[in-house]
Design an enzyme around this catalytic site. Structure first.
Site, PDB file in Angstrom:
ATOM      1  N   GLU A 110      16.176  16.815  -1.497  1.00 19.33           N
ATOM      2  CA  GLU A 110      14.838  17.430  -1.544  1.00 19.33           C
ATOM      3  C   GLU A 110      14.071  17.096  -0.277  1.00 19.33           C
ATOM      4  OE1 GLU A 110      10.485  17.786  -2.523  1.00 19.33           O
ATOM      5  OE2 GLU A 110      11.618  16.123  -1.736  1.00 19.33           O
TER       6      GLU A 110
ATOM      7  N   HIS B 298       5.977   7.864   1.099  1.00 17.20           N
ATOM      8  CA  HIS B 298       6.967   7.906   2.183  1.00 17.20           C
ATOM      9  C   HIS B 298       6.962   6.641   3.043  1.00 17.20           C
ATOM     10  CE1 HIS B 298       7.817  12.521   2.136  1.00 17.20           C
ATOM     11  NE2 HIS B 298       8.143  11.895   1.037  1.00 17.20           N
TER      12      HIS B 298
HETATM   13  C1  LIG Z   1       9.316  14.709  -6.013  1.00 16.45           C
HETATM   14  O1  LIG Z   1      10.358  15.309  -6.721  1.00 16.45           O
HETATM   15  C2  LIG Z   1      10.093  16.597  -7.182  1.00 16.45           C
HETATM   16  C3  LIG Z   1      11.198  17.038  -8.055  1.00 16.45           C
HETATM   17  O2  LIG Z   1      12.329  17.321  -7.339  1.00 16.45           O
HETATM   18  C4  LIG Z   1       9.897  17.476  -5.995  1.00 16.45           C
HETATM   19  O3  LIG Z   1       9.611  18.755  -6.429  1.00 16.45           O
HETATM   20  C5  LIG Z   1       8.752  16.953  -5.179  1.00 16.45           C
HETATM   21  O4  LIG Z   1       8.587  17.718  -4.021  1.00 16.45           O
HETATM   22  C6  LIG Z   1       8.949  15.519  -4.805  1.00 16.45           C
HETATM   23  N1  LIG Z   1       7.725  15.056  -4.215  1.00 16.45           N
HETATM   24  C7  LIG Z   1       7.638  14.749  -2.939  1.00 16.45           C
HETATM   25  C8  LIG Z   1       6.252  14.496  -2.483  1.00 16.45           C
HETATM   26  O5  LIG Z   1       8.584  14.637  -2.226  1.00 16.45           O
HETATM   27 ZN   LIG Z   2       8.936  12.958  -0.638  1.00 20.45          ZN
END
Ligand SMILES: *[C@@H]1O[C@H](CO)[C@@H](O)[C@H](O)[C@H]1NC(C)=O
Ligand SMILES: [Zn+2]
Ligand SMILES: *[C@@H]1O[C@H](CO)[C@@H](O)[C@H](O)[C@H]1NC(C)=O
Length: 542
Positions: free
Chosen positions: A330, A472
């Protein structure tokens, strides 16, 4: 706190006992219906245990993280798979895909030897050979015999007719008829040492080497030869007395394998699947316990709790399959969810097609220290969202809002811009929704006051600082988790799953034909779909 006012009088003693073991500020969401069981069965301790384990995994690595390409990421996947296997009977599957960038570490080399005479060939699109996109690396330092595949190498007959047989040899395959991807698949099937395409000699671009690709799914070294070089080698290869061989090297930068894990209930209609997603990777900077361990931990606990309930005789089976997915990559741009959605769009396997998903609930960061109770705002779906997914997404927003209102809990709208793992599903017409406790936005004075007055003054947090000050960063550890907020989000997520699971006709509820028609009329939107997951690669989403 507020619930305690009512329950506390009647169950004062129980309240006191539980206050010692559980967080003293615990709020149990009130039951919305008599047969509600999933949310009340969720245990915050189970979620915290998962977070502790994820933190241990991160801290045991040199980089102290769980980012893609590290052992911390691999160990996270193992942990998730083991947990699902140990705590459910669900069908658990892991799929790897490779990050779709391709680059060479240095120029490839090619030397042919015919009748004992060695010749070094020139690498260039105007020379004798060129590299092929998505080729793997190889070093053939010893002379390897050449064999030419008859015709155009598009059928098994061609490959079976080659003399000598292609296994372990370097094969020559002429351009034409079928795609380079198809030729490469056959070369893999017949276990060749390397694949040399050569040009067809036709007018236009038929002489020089051209730059082609064999697809990200390939696992074979390949080069592309000019028509002149190709035909010279084919003629030599077809005459056993000339002993035509080659040496060659190809050095590509490694593609990182990224895994997705999904676990699906064995019961329920697989063509009507409720999908719950969270992401498994952290950023390289830290262990990622709120981002995104919290979503993963709730997702794991949801799967286990649902399984335990399903084993009891008092729990009515859902008509729908429930699938829990843990996306990889992700942080690199929604790679895992985009891969899964793209595969689903072309799949013809019942239960794996995009049309088999009714809804995607996304569990975002759900334990932010200076939290808000964020609910994806279905009204702000991106303009590329097909009309079919709009009314249902609005309904999911309303479902969460109603739950929070009925419990006199504060909540806020949270961006529903598709820049998260639900994005690829939403863009493909699958209804989406979810929860989010906040990242680097500041908590406002209005929010702090509202949360203070609804929750009690020690729980509203601090205005003027970020909702997650460790977003982060290396300090995103278990001490960065607000357990009170995580507990509420965990219950709310469980509530949404169960209330959908218990619907008699979830499909009609999520996809109301008349409302979809209205949306279709209102918006003459340009339809945009994720036909190519490469559109996502490298985009800085989070
Ligand atoms: C946290 O995880 C969710 C689920 O995959 C995702 O949609 C989201 O973007 C993530 N949050 C960040 C800020 O990376
Ligand atoms: Zn993130
Ligand atoms: C992680 O697992 C993948 C897939 O099995 C493997 O290719 C890779 O080398 C592993 N990475 C590390 C750092 O162990």
């Amino acid at each position: 706190m507020r619930t305690m006012l009512f329950i506390g009088i009647i169950f004062g003693i129980i309240g006191l006992i539980s206050a010692m073991s559980v967080n003293k500020d615990r709020i149990e969401l009130s039951k919305q219906s008599a047969n509600e069981q999933l949310a009340p069965s969720m245990k915050i301790d189970e979620v915290m245990n998962h977070l502790n384990e994820l933190q241990k995994i991160a801290m045991a690595t040199t980089g102290k993280n769980r980012a893609v390409g590290t052992i911390g990421f691999n160990n996270t996947l193992d942990y998730i798979e083991n947990s699902l296997t140990a705590n459910t009977n669900f069908k658990v599957f892991r799929r790897y895909f490779k990050r779709g960038t391709f680059s060479l570490q240095r120029n490839p080399t090619l030397i042919s030897t015919i009748n004992g005479v060695a010749k070094t060939h020139t690498y260039s699109t105007s020379g004798e050979f060129y590299h092929v996109q998505y080729s793997t690396s190889v070093t053939l330092n010893e002379n390897v015999l050449l064999t030419a595949i008859p015709n155009l190498g598009c059928s098994d007959e061609d490959w079976l007719a080659a003399r000598p047989p292609p296994a372990g040899l370097v094969v020559l395959v002429k351009r034409g008829d079928c795609t380079f991807v198809e030729k490469a698949r056959l070369a893999e099937k017949y276990k060749v040492a390397a694949l040399l395409f050569y040009n067809n000699g036709q007018a236009g671009d038929g002489s020089q080497p051209i730059y082609v690709n064999i697809g990200t799914g390939s696992n074979i070294p390949a080069l592309f030869l000019s028509n002149t070089l190709g035909t010279t080698l084919v003629n030599a290869a077809n005459d056993p007395s000339r002993m035509a061989t080659v040496r060659l090297t190809i050095a590509t930068a490694p593609l990182v394998p990224i895994g997705n894990i999904c676990a699906a209930t064995l019961t329920g209609d697989p063509t009507q699947t409720i999908l719950i997603g969270s992401h498994t990777d952290s950023v390289p900077a830290g262990p990622g316990i709120n981002d995104n361990g919290s979503g993963t931990a709730v997702n794991l606990a949801l799967a286990a709790t649902l399984y335990r309930l399903m084993q009891t005789s008092t729990y009515d089976a859902y008509k729908y399959r429930v699938q829990f997915c843990f996306w990889g990559g992700e942080e690199l741009g929604l790679l895992g969810s985009a891969f899964h959605a793209a595969e689903a769009k072309t799949s013809t396997v019942v239960g794996e097609r995009i049309s088999d998903y009714l809804i995607n609930i996304n569990l975002d960061m759900v334990g932010s220290p200076n939290f808000i109770f964020g609910i994806y705002d279905g009204r702000t779906a991106p303009s590329n969202t097909p009309a079919a997914a709009r009314p249902g997404s609005l309904k999911i927003s309303t479902l969460f809002q109603t739950l929070f209102n009925q419990n006199s809990l504060p909540w806020d709208h949270s961006a529903f811009d598709g820049r998260s793992d639900y994005g690829p599903f939403l863009a493909a017409g699958v209804v989406a929704g979810g929860l989010f406790t906040g990242a680097d936005a500041l908590k406002t004075v209005e929010q702090r006051n509202r949360y203070n007055s609804m929750l009690g003054s020690n729980l509203g947090g601090t205005s003027g600082i970020r909702q997650d000050r460790c977003y982060h960063l290396a300090c995103d550890t278990t001490t960065n988790i607000n357990q009170f907020a995580l507990d509420i989000m965990m219950q709310a997520a469980a509530y949404s799953v169960e209330s959908m699971g218990q619907q008699s006709d979830l499909k009609s509820w999520l996809y109301p034909a008349r409302e979809i028609q209205e949306f279709n009329k209102q918006t003459q939107q340009t339809k945009y779909e994720y036909n190519n997951i490469n559109e996502y690669f490298g985009m800085p989403y989070s």
